[in-house]
Scaffold this active site. Structure first.
Site, mmCIF file in Angstrom:
data_model
loop_
_atom_site.group_PDB
_atom_site.id
_atom_site.type_symbol
_atom_site.label_atom_id
_atom_site.label_comp_id
_atom_site.label_asym_id
_atom_site.label_seq_id
_atom_site.Cartn_x
_atom_site.Cartn_y
_atom_site.Cartn_z
ATOM 1 N N GLU A 6 -4.862 0.538 10.451
ATOM 2 C CA GLU A 6 -4.320 -0.021 11.286
ATOM 3 C C GLU A 6 -2.726 0.816 11.746
ATOM 4 O O GLU A 6 -1.877 0.045 11.378
ATOM 5 C CB GLU A 6 -3.749 -1.349 11.177
ATOM 6 C CG GLU A 6 -5.722 -1.473 10.566
ATOM 7 C CD GLU A 6 -6.723 -2.235 11.389
ATOM 8 O OE1 GLU A 6 -6.561 -1.908 12.825
ATOM 9 O OE2 GLU A 6 -7.988 -2.356 11.092
ATOM 10 N N GLU B 59 -9.663 0.447 21.212
ATOM 11 C CA GLU B 59 -9.269 1.226 20.291
ATOM 12 C C GLU B 59 -10.313 2.522 20.292
ATOM 13 O O GLU B 59 -9.619 3.193 20.053
ATOM 14 C CB GLU B 59 -9.942 -0.176 19.220
ATOM 15 C CG GLU B 59 -9.516 0.531 17.892
ATOM 16 C CD GLU B 59 -9.463 -0.226 16.603
ATOM 17 O OE1 GLU B 59 -9.522 -0.392 15.942
ATOM 18 O OE2 GLU B 59 -10.622 -1.921 17.342
#
Length: 228
Positions: free
Chosen positions: A141, A24
């Site tokens: 997100e 990430e």
């Protein structure tokens, strides 16, 4: 001057979510840098990054960076995990300004249009960077790193460019930003050798509308664009 803080989630010893060969912290930094580069084409914008390399920064410090700068907007970019799919956005689940809600509505819609994935909705949460910032703040997100189909998209630089493009279009609309007069590059010259013309493909999409949006953006920048 509109001051915008771009926050690449995680970093350094905090890799964030991992899956399918991806981390990430790497994806968020990649996307944030793309957003910043695109916003340079607009007038009256000051970009402030919480990080521009692979380093760890406490959540409270990320918010403090924005607060010290007197920023007008805080955008935190993340990649999801947990086996789902698609995109969602968050604002603080406490008291927020009407501007925060309006910005979420606009930016969320533009990202959905740009990347054409499952829309998981506009949500609220008690995240530190949303709670501790003193200006409108949104946390995004972008897909799920542990979903094979989502991860395949996240491995594409062109798809990451589309994600960034959606963020930028949302910010542009939310704040009424205008392109710089001198931001359009000169018309590129096409070189012909032995009767052959070489072209560079800049995108491939399953949805024609996404292709049309990219083509329009290229034309605004002064490049000839065709859709095949």
């Amino acid at each position: 001057m509109t001051k915008i803080v771009l926050d690449a989630g995680h970093g350094g010893t905090d890799s964030g979510a991992v899956g399918n060969g991806l981390r990430e912290k790497d994806l968020t930094l990649n996307i944030v840098k793309k957003i910043g580069d695109m916003l340079k084409d607009y007038e009256g914008v000051e970009i402030i990054y919480t990080r521009t390399d692979d380093r760890f920064i406490e959540l409270s410090e990320r918010a403090a960076i924005a607060n010290r700068a007197g920023a007008d907007f805080f955008l935190s970019v993340h990649i999801n995990a947990g086996g789902g799919t698609g995109f969602e956005s968050y604002i603080y689940n406490g008291n927020v300004s009407s501007a925060t809600i309006a910005y979420q509505n606009v930016i969320h819609a533009e990202i959905v249009k740009a990347i054409n994935v499952t829309d998981r909705g506009k949500k609220r949460a008690n995240y530190a960077v949303l709670r501790e910032t003193k200006m409108p703040a949104i946390l995004i997100e972008n897909l799920f790193i542990d979903n094979a189909n989502d991860a395949a998209k996240l491995k594409s630089e062109q798809f990451l460019q589309q994600i960034a493009y959606g963020h930028v279009q949302g910010i542009v609309k939310a704040f009424g930003l205008k392109k710089k007069v001198n931001s359009t590059p000169s018309q590129p010259q096409q070189k012909v050798s032995d009767g052959k013309l070489y072209r560079v493909q800049v995108g491939a999409f399953s949805d024609r509308k996404n292709a049309e949006r990219l083509a329009e953006e290229l034309k605004k920048k002064g490049y000839p664009a065709i859709i095949v």
